[in-house]
Design a protein around this motif. Structure first.
Motif, PDB file in Angstrom:
ATOM      1  N   ASP A  17       0.870  -1.176   0.000  1.00  0.00           N
ATOM      2  CA  ASP A  17       0.000   0.000   0.000  1.00  0.00           C
ATOM      3  C   ASP A  17       0.903   1.220   0.000  1.00  0.00           C
ATOM      4  OD1 ASP A  17      -1.802   2.199   1.015  1.00  0.00           O
ATOM      5  OD2 ASP A  17      -3.216   0.529   1.029  1.00  0.00           O
ATOM      6  N   ASP A  18       0.542   2.241  -0.800  1.00  0.00           N
ATOM      7  CA  ASP A  18       1.408   3.424  -0.866  1.00  0.00           C
ATOM      8  C   ASP A  18       1.296   4.292   0.385  1.00  0.00           C
ATOM      9  OD1 ASP A  18      -0.496   6.033  -1.822  1.00  0.00           O
ATOM     10  OD2 ASP A  18      -1.298   4.033  -2.179  1.00  0.00           O
ATOM     11  N   ALA A  19       0.247   4.112   1.185  1.00  0.00           N
ATOM     12  CA  ALA A  19       0.057   4.909   2.399  1.00  0.00           C
ATOM     13  C   ALA A  19       0.818   4.269   3.565  1.00  0.00           C
ATOM     14  CB  ALA A  19      -1.425   5.023   2.734  1.00  0.00           C
ATOM     15  N   VAL A  20       1.847   4.957   4.024  1.00  0.00           N
ATOM     16  CA  VAL A  20       2.699   4.399   5.077  1.00  0.00           C
ATOM     17  C   VAL A  20       1.909   4.106   6.342  1.00  0.00           C
ATOM     18  CG1 VAL A  20       4.691   4.835   6.560  1.00  0.00           C
ATOM     19  CG2 VAL A  20       4.738   5.564   4.173  1.00  0.00           C
TER      20      VAL A  20
ATOM     21  N   ALA B 291       7.364  -8.574   4.358  1.00  0.00           N
ATOM     22  CA  ALA B 291       7.703  -7.407   3.535  1.00  0.00           C
ATOM     23  C   ALA B 291       6.535  -6.431   3.560  1.00  0.00           C
ATOM     24  CB  ALA B 291       8.018  -7.813   2.095  1.00  0.00           C
ATOM     25  N   SER B 292       6.860  -5.147   3.547  1.00  0.00           N
ATOM     26  CA  SER B 292       5.861  -4.086   3.522  1.00  0.00           C
ATOM     27  C   SER B 292       6.329  -3.069   2.491  1.00  0.00           C
ATOM     28  CB  SER B 292       5.732  -3.449   4.909  1.00  0.00           C
ATOM     29  OG  SER B 292       4.796  -2.407   4.907  1.00  0.00           O
ATOM     30  N   VAL B 293       5.599  -2.958   1.362  1.00  0.00           N
ATOM     31  CA  VAL B 293       6.093  -2.177   0.226  1.00  0.00           C
ATOM     32  C   VAL B 293       5.057  -1.149  -0.223  1.00  0.00           C
ATOM     33  CG1 VAL B 293       7.523  -4.110  -0.517  1.00  0.00           C
ATOM     34  CG2 VAL B 293       5.217  -3.849  -1.458  1.00  0.00           C
ATOM     35  N   GLY B 294       5.522  -0.220  -1.078  1.00  0.00           N
ATOM     36  CA  GLY B 294       4.676   0.901  -1.455  1.00  0.00           C
ATOM     37  C   GLY B 294       4.244   0.971  -2.894  1.00  0.00           C
ATOM     38  N   ASP B 295       4.679   0.035  -3.747  1.00  0.00           N
ATOM     39  CA  ASP B 295       4.212   0.056  -5.135  1.00  0.00           C
ATOM     40  C   ASP B 295       4.155  -1.358  -5.692  1.00  0.00           C
ATOM     41  OD1 ASP B 295       6.732  -0.701  -6.357  1.00  0.00           O
ATOM     42  OD2 ASP B 295       7.424   1.349  -6.009  1.00  0.00           O
ATOM     43  N   ALA B 296       3.567  -1.481  -6.877  1.00  0.00           N
ATOM     44  CA  ALA B 296       3.302  -2.797  -7.461  1.00  0.00           C
ATOM     45  C   ALA B 296       4.575  -3.541  -7.826  1.00  0.00           C
ATOM     46  CB  ALA B 296       2.411  -2.631  -8.692  1.00  0.00           C
ATOM     47  N   SER B 297       5.575  -2.818  -8.314  1.00  0.00           N
ATOM     48  CA  SER B 297       6.835  -3.461  -8.688  1.00  0.00           C
ATOM     49  C   SER B 297       7.510  -4.095  -7.474  1.00  0.00           C
ATOM     50  CB  SER B 297       7.772  -2.428  -9.334  1.00  0.00           C
ATOM     51  OG  SER B 297       9.016  -3.021  -9.631  1.00  0.00           O
ATOM     52  N   GLU B 298       7.536  -3.341  -6.373  1.00  0.00           N
ATOM     53  CA  GLU B 298       8.118  -3.879  -5.144  1.00  0.00           C
ATOM     54  C   GLU B 298       7.312  -5.064  -4.628  1.00  0.00           C
ATOM     55  OE1 GLU B 298       8.115  -0.436  -2.651  1.00  0.00           O
ATOM     56  OE2 GLU B 298      10.166   0.110  -3.171  1.00  0.00           O
ATOM     57  N   LEU B 299       5.999  -5.009  -4.818  1.00  0.00           N
ATOM     58  CA  LEU B 299       5.140  -6.110  -4.399  1.00  0.00           C
ATOM     59  C   LEU B 299       5.511  -7.390  -5.136  1.00  0.00           C
ATOM     60  CD1 LEU B 299       2.620  -7.504  -3.207  1.00  0.00           C
ATOM     61  CD2 LEU B 299       1.294  -6.434  -5.050  1.00  0.00           C
ATOM     62  N   LEU B 300       5.617  -7.322  -6.449  1.00  0.00           N
ATOM     63  CA  LEU B 300       5.929  -8.509  -7.233  1.00  0.00           C
ATOM     64  C   LEU B 300       7.281  -9.082  -6.849  1.00  0.00           C
ATOM     65  CD1 LEU B 300       4.601  -7.329 -10.711  1.00  0.00           C
ATOM     66  CD2 LEU B 300       3.567  -9.040  -9.203  1.00  0.00           C
ATOM     67  N   THR B 301       8.256  -8.202  -6.586  1.00  0.00           N
ATOM     68  CA  THR B 301       9.580  -8.655  -6.167  1.00  0.00           C
ATOM     69  C   THR B 301       9.511  -9.347  -4.816  1.00  0.00           C
ATOM     70  OG1 THR B 301      10.682  -6.872  -7.396  1.00  0.00           O
ATOM     71  CG2 THR B 301      11.926  -7.910  -5.614  1.00  0.00           C
ATOM     72  N   ALA B 302       8.780  -8.747  -3.872  1.00  0.00           N
ATOM     73  CA  ALA B 302       8.681  -9.303  -2.523  1.00  0.00           C
ATOM     74  C   ALA B 302       7.979 -10.662  -2.539  1.00  0.00           C
ATOM     75  CB  ALA B 302       7.932  -8.331  -1.619  1.00  0.00           C
TER      76      ALA B 302
ATOM     77  N   ASP C 150       2.236 -16.654   2.536  1.00  0.00           N
ATOM     78  CA  ASP C 150       0.933 -17.320   2.537  1.00  0.00           C
ATOM     79  C   ASP C 150      -0.129 -16.406   1.939  1.00  0.00           C
ATOM     80  OD1 ASP C 150       1.575 -19.818   4.085  1.00  0.00           O
ATOM     81  OD2 ASP C 150       2.200 -18.307   5.554  1.00  0.00           O
ATOM     82  N   VAL C 151      -0.012 -15.095   2.230  1.00  0.00           N
ATOM     83  CA  VAL C 151      -1.007 -14.125   1.776  1.00  0.00           C
ATOM     84  C   VAL C 151      -0.325 -12.826   1.357  1.00  0.00           C
ATOM     85  CG1 VAL C 151      -3.104 -12.843   2.366  1.00  0.00           C
ATOM     86  CG2 VAL C 151      -2.676 -15.059   3.444  1.00  0.00           C
ATOM     87  N   ALA C 152      -0.819 -12.219   0.277  1.00  0.00           N
ATOM     88  CA  ALA C 152      -0.426 -10.861  -0.102  1.00  0.00           C
ATOM     89  C   ALA C 152      -1.636  -9.961   0.086  1.00  0.00           C
ATOM     90  CB  ALA C 152       0.050 -10.813  -1.551  1.00  0.00           C
ATOM     91  N   VAL C 153      -1.496  -8.910   0.894  1.00  0.00           N
ATOM     92  CA  VAL C 153      -2.560  -7.930   1.115  1.00  0.00           C
ATOM     93  C   VAL C 153      -2.228  -6.721   0.256  1.00  0.00           C
ATOM     94  CG1 VAL C 153      -3.778  -6.516   2.809  1.00  0.00           C
ATOM     95  CG2 VAL C 153      -2.933  -8.782   3.464  1.00  0.00           C
ATOM     96  N   VAL C 154      -3.091  -6.403  -0.711  1.00  0.00           N
ATOM     97  CA  VAL C 154      -2.721  -5.473  -1.784  1.00  0.00           C
ATOM     98  C   VAL C 154      -3.758  -4.370  -1.966  1.00  0.00           C
ATOM     99  CG1 VAL C 154      -2.109  -5.309  -4.228  1.00  0.00           C
ATOM    100  CG2 VAL C 154      -1.639  -7.437  -2.959  1.00  0.00           C
ATOM    101  N   ASP C 155      -3.304  -3.122  -2.037  1.00  0.00           N
ATOM    102  CA  ASP C 155      -4.180  -2.006  -2.378  1.00  0.00           C
ATOM    103  C   ASP C 155      -4.416  -1.999  -3.883  1.00  0.00           C
ATOM    104  OD1 ASP C 155      -5.629   0.342  -2.356  1.00  0.00           O
ATOM    105  OD2 ASP C 155      -3.892   1.644  -2.157  1.00  0.00           O
TER     106      ASP C 155
ATOM    107  N   ARG D  20       0.482   5.646 -11.389  1.00  0.00           N
ATOM    108  CA  ARG D  20      -0.707   6.308 -11.931  1.00  0.00           C
ATOM    109  C   ARG D  20      -1.881   6.315 -10.963  1.00  0.00           C
ATOM    110  NH1 ARG D  20      -2.684   3.412 -16.657  1.00  0.00           N
ATOM    111  NH2 ARG D  20      -1.955   1.590 -15.503  1.00  0.00           N
ATOM    112  N   PHE D  21      -1.799   5.504  -9.929  1.00  0.00           N
ATOM    113  CA  PHE D  21      -2.886   5.382  -8.941  1.00  0.00           C
ATOM    114  C   PHE D  21      -4.211   5.017  -9.605  1.00  0.00           C
ATOM    115  CE2 PHE D  21       0.284   8.041  -6.889  1.00  0.00           C
ATOM    116  CZ  PHE D  21       0.383   7.432  -5.649  1.00  0.00           C
ATOM    117  N   ARG D  22      -4.135   4.027 -10.482  1.00  0.00           N
ATOM    118  CA  ARG D  22      -5.341   3.512 -11.121  1.00  0.00           C
ATOM    119  C   ARG D  22      -5.588   2.071 -10.662  1.00  0.00           C
ATOM    120  NH1 ARG D  22      -4.757   5.979 -17.311  1.00  0.00           N
ATOM    121  NH2 ARG D  22      -4.835   8.189 -16.677  1.00  0.00           N
TER     122      ARG D  22
END
Length: 218
Positions: free
Chosen positions: A7-10, A29-40, A47-52, A58-60
């Motif tokens: 999630d981009d919101a800290v 792992a706790s990340v702020g964008d999609a690219s970092e998410l895929l890497t993590a 077991d679970v990815a919690v994703v905004d 672009r925030f779309r």
């Protein structure tokens, strides 16, 4: 469970971390964008990815797209997507994607209801489905053809909404304060009236209901 948060919101990320770790889970792992998410996810295979849904740049729908990739590339990883608003097309695309582990779509305000949030995390980690009640209501309301749904009694509509959230028959019985036998009867009636074949697999049952709902929307 091992969990990745994106999630981009800290403040929200740290809030989620605090809740999850307080109840014995490990945030790897706790990340702020999609690219970092895929890497993590590739690195830790949690077991679970919690994703905004919406993240930089672009925030779309960057988070949703990453979630769909995870469903395809890492089918052992359950995905729980968080959204600020009910976005029907996003929910349906996610819920009908892949055949891997559990999947869920919750509104962000549900995080404040800690027990419900943790229950959703546990349900998707166990291979089930967790759909926000407000999303279920919107899916039902958005149907263009209500002919089959109109066959349902008010109680059967309540049961259908809880089924679509991923609730087991036992959980539905507890929620509605009725016997499990009564729930089984309602479920049988629902499948008959909606022209759907019943199944003992909770996840497949939910996806069948959602598929039917999708056929009536657009």
């Amino acid at each position: 469970m091992d969990i990745v948060i994106a999630d981009d919101a800290v403040l929200l990320r740290e809030g989620l971390r605090h809740i999850l770790e307080r109840f014995g889970h490990r945030v790897v792992a706790s990340v702020g964008d999609a690219s970092e998410l895929l890497t993590a996810v590739a690195e830790h295979l949690p077991d679970v990815a919690v994703v905004d849904v919406r993240m930089p740049p672009r925030f779309r729908d960057e988070g949703l797209r990453a979630a769909l990739r995870i469903r395809t590339e890492h089918p052992t990883v359950a995905v729980l997507v968080l959204s600020q608003y009910v976005e029907r097309s996003y929910a349906l695309e996610l819920l009908e994607s892949g055949s891997g582990r559990g999947v869920g779509y919750l509104l962000k305000n549900r995080v404040g209801e800690v027990e419900e949030f943790l229950d959703a995390v546990g349900r998707v980690a166990g291979g089930g489905t967790a759909i926000d009640p407000e999303v279920v209501v919107r899916l039902l309301e958005d149907r263009r053809d209500h002919a089959l749904l109109d066959r349902l009694t008010p109680r059967e509509r309540e049961v259908l909404a809880l089924m679509a959230q991923g609730r087991s028959n036992n959980a539905i019985a507890r929620t509605l304060v009725v016997t499990e036998a009564a729930v089984l009867k309602h479920v049988g009636n629902i499948f008959a009236k909606l022209l759907l074949e019943p199944t003992d697999e909770e996840h497949r049952r939910v996806m069948a209901v959602l598929h039917y709902l999708r056929e009536g929307t657009g």
